[in-house]
Design an enzyme around this catalytic site. Structure first.
Site, PDB file in Angstrom:
ATOM      1  N   THR A  71      46.551  37.563  52.108  1.00  0.00           N
ATOM      2  CA  THR A  71      46.180  36.509  51.147  1.00  0.00           C
ATOM      3  C   THR A  71      46.968  35.232  51.430  1.00  0.00           C
ATOM      4  OG1 THR A  71      45.614  38.115  49.436  1.00  0.00           O
ATOM      5  CG2 THR A  71      46.236  35.914  48.674  1.00  0.00           C
ATOM      6  N   ASN A 151      34.954  43.274  54.204  1.00  0.00           N
ATOM      7  CA  ASN A 151      35.707  44.404  53.659  1.00  0.00           C
ATOM      8  C   ASN A 151      34.869  45.331  52.795  1.00  0.00           C
ATOM      9  OD1 ASN A 151      35.984  41.809  52.192  1.00  0.00           O
ATOM     10  ND2 ASN A 151      36.851  43.091  50.590  1.00  0.00           N
ATOM     11  N   THR A 237      63.697  34.575  52.196  1.00  0.00           N
ATOM     12  CA  THR A 237      64.326  35.650  52.971  1.00  0.00           C
ATOM     13  C   THR A 237      63.274  36.678  53.362  1.00  0.00           C
ATOM     14  OG1 THR A 237      66.411  35.276  51.868  1.00  0.00           O
ATOM     15  CG2 THR A 237      66.136  37.426  52.910  1.00  0.00           C
ATOM     16  N   CYS A 327      39.865  44.892  46.331  1.00  0.00           N
ATOM     17  CA  CYS A 327      40.838  44.316  45.407  1.00  0.00           C
ATOM     18  C   CYS A 327      40.371  44.371  43.965  1.00  0.00           C
ATOM     19  CB  CYS A 327      41.182  42.901  45.866  1.00  0.00           C
ATOM     20  SG  CYS A 327      41.814  42.968  47.540  1.00  0.00           S
TER      21      CYS A 327
HETATM   22  N1  PLP Z   1      40.960  39.570  53.564  1.00  0.00           N
HETATM   23  C1  PLP Z   1      40.262  40.710  53.564  1.00  0.00           C
HETATM   24  C2  PLP Z   1      38.970  40.778  54.324  1.00  0.00           C
HETATM   25  C3  PLP Z   1      40.723  41.820  52.859  1.00  0.00           C
HETATM   26  O1  PLP Z   1      40.010  42.947  52.853  1.00  0.00           O
HETATM   27  C4  PLP Z   1      41.930  41.712  52.125  1.00  0.00           C
HETATM   28  C5  PLP Z   1      42.410  42.844  51.303  1.00  0.00           C
HETATM   29  O2  PLP Z   1      41.659  43.656  50.819  1.00  0.00           O
HETATM   30  C6  PLP Z   1      42.637  40.510  52.177  1.00  0.00           C
HETATM   31  C7  PLP Z   1      42.139  39.456  52.908  1.00  0.00           C
HETATM   32  C8  PLP Z   1      43.924  40.330  51.445  1.00  0.00           C
HETATM   33  O3  PLP Z   1      44.979  40.966  52.102  1.00  0.00           O
HETATM   34  P1  PLP Z   1      46.324  41.338  51.298  1.00  0.00           P
HETATM   35  O4  PLP Z   1      46.047  42.598  50.555  1.00  0.00           O
HETATM   36  O5  PLP Z   1      47.356  41.535  52.388  1.00  0.00           O
HETATM   37  O6  PLP Z   1      46.642  40.188  50.455  1.00  0.00           O
END
Ligand code: PLP
Length: 382
Positions: A71, A151, A237, A327
């Protein structure tokens, strides 16, 4: 039996990764910015991780910056391009992860850039002809931000072709590769990409550790302000054990790439066949050809009053899967991806996602449970 088929949401940490992390949780605790021996030990381990990532992608370690997550990496690529590189237009798609789409929404709402949405077809494939048209029409600096693999449905874009088109039109390219790092053989010497993003927890590394690749010719400034960590590009850090685990995880993913890919792909195909044999009127969302991401299978169950409770019933039978996006697991807010590809809202979409630890016995178990929950072909017919 408990079966975990939600690996696109997150993967379990591997034992090998855990072992390299443990010493950095206790005895090797020095702040990597410190010049004494405690700091030098942890600094060296972070630099080893950077080399492991760079080797996996065939780029220079100087092009890798560790972040807290995929993210953060995606936010950084998009917002810093607009802030530092004079980007006025962003071409993106309606099926991006929210960390990209909410970032482009923010840019639009604050009049920081004009956002253009690329057409996608009913399999979630990006219309690259439309991309060419948009790039030919726009005469100001442009960033193309498209995900490598979706995803929720696993549909992929041809990243080499995409890079070629962006290069031809002088546009910058950011690719959200969070789902494909560890599952796709990147060669950044051959493929010209300005930014890509990765997240350790998607390939059996730890959560809270990600990275951004920034091509050496692309000069942005820090997204997070503070200390001089990550060569002044990411203050704070370092999450040392996270970074060290991420490095080991990416190394392991590519050391056994073919073996893992063959194993996972054969299980995905096996599950497709078993579903087709066992359940009436089963369909799949997105592209299920060999060009799609082999870790993800989005299944579309026929309309039924059992749909609302399908995920819950799988859960009480010990099976973890996901509805739509990783998510938003558990929260039924409807999937923007399934809406964008015009999936039938009456049908239930469930994402099953696999890892190298998934077994054929687990798939058989899931099929048997699904037969009792939604009804097998024979019972449906009778
Ligand atoms: N981009 C995609 C395609 C994802 O599937 C995800 C998480 O599901 C992310 C970004 C976000 O990654 P993170 O969980 O490391 O914030």
């Amino acid at each position: 039996m408990k079966v975990y088929l939600d690996n696109a949401a997150t993967t379990p940490l591997s034992d090998e990764v855990l072992q390299v992390m443990i010493p950095f949780m206790k005895e090797n605790f020095g702040n990597p910015s410190a010049i004494h021996s405690f700091g030098r030990t942890t600094r060296a381990a972070i630099e080893t991780a950077r080399k492991q990532v760079a080797k996996a992608l065939n780029c220079s370690p100087a092009e890798i910056f560790f972040t807290s997550s995929g993210t953060e990496a995606n936010n950084m690529a998009i917002k810093c391009s607009v802030r530092d590189l004079g980007i006025k237009h962003v071409i993106t798609s309606p099926i991006e992860h929210h960390c990209v789409s909410h970032t482009t929404d923010y840019l639009e709402e604050n009049h920081l850039a004009t956002i253009h949405l690329l057409r996608v077809n009913d399999k979630g494939q990006m219309d690259l002809q439309h991309l060419e048209e948009l790039l030919s029409q726009i005469n100001e600096p442009t960033l193309v931000s498209l995900m490598h693999a979706n995803n929720e449905i696993g549909t992929m874009v041809d990243i080499e072709k995409l890079a070629e088109i962006c290069s031809k039109h002088g546009a910058l390219l950011h690719c959200d590769t969070v789902q494909t790092i560890g599952h796709y053989p990147f060669d950044l010497q051959k493929t010209k990409i300005n930014f890509l993003s990765g997240s350790g927890h998607k390939f059996h590394g730890p959560k809270g550790a990600g990275f951004i690749y920034i091509n050496a010719d692309t000069k942005i400034k820090s997204f997070i302000h503070g200390g001089a960590q990550e060569r002044n590009m990411r203050a704070g850090t370092e999450n040392m054990y996270g970074i060290i685990g991420l490095g080991k995880a990416i190394e392991d993913a590519y050391a056994h790439f073919d073996e893992h890919k063959n194993h996972i792909l054969s299980l995905k195909k096996y599950m497709i066949t078993r579903l087709q044999e066992s359940i009436e009127d089963i369909k799949f969302n997105g592209d299920i050809s060999d060009n799609s991401l082999y870790t993800v299978l989005s299944v579309s169950f026929p309309p039924s009053d059992k749909n609302e409770t399908l995920l819950f019933n799988l859960d009480i039978n010990g099976i973890a899967a996901s509805a739509g996006s990783a998510c938003s697991s558990g929260a039924d807010t409807g999937s923007h991806v399934l809406n964008a590809i015009k999936a039938d809202p009456a049908r239930k979409g469930i994402r099953f996602s696999f890892s190298r630890y998934t077994t054929k016995e687990e798939i058989d178990f899931v099929i048997e449970k699904l037969k009792t929950i939604v009804g097998s072909k024979e019972t449906v017919a009778s």
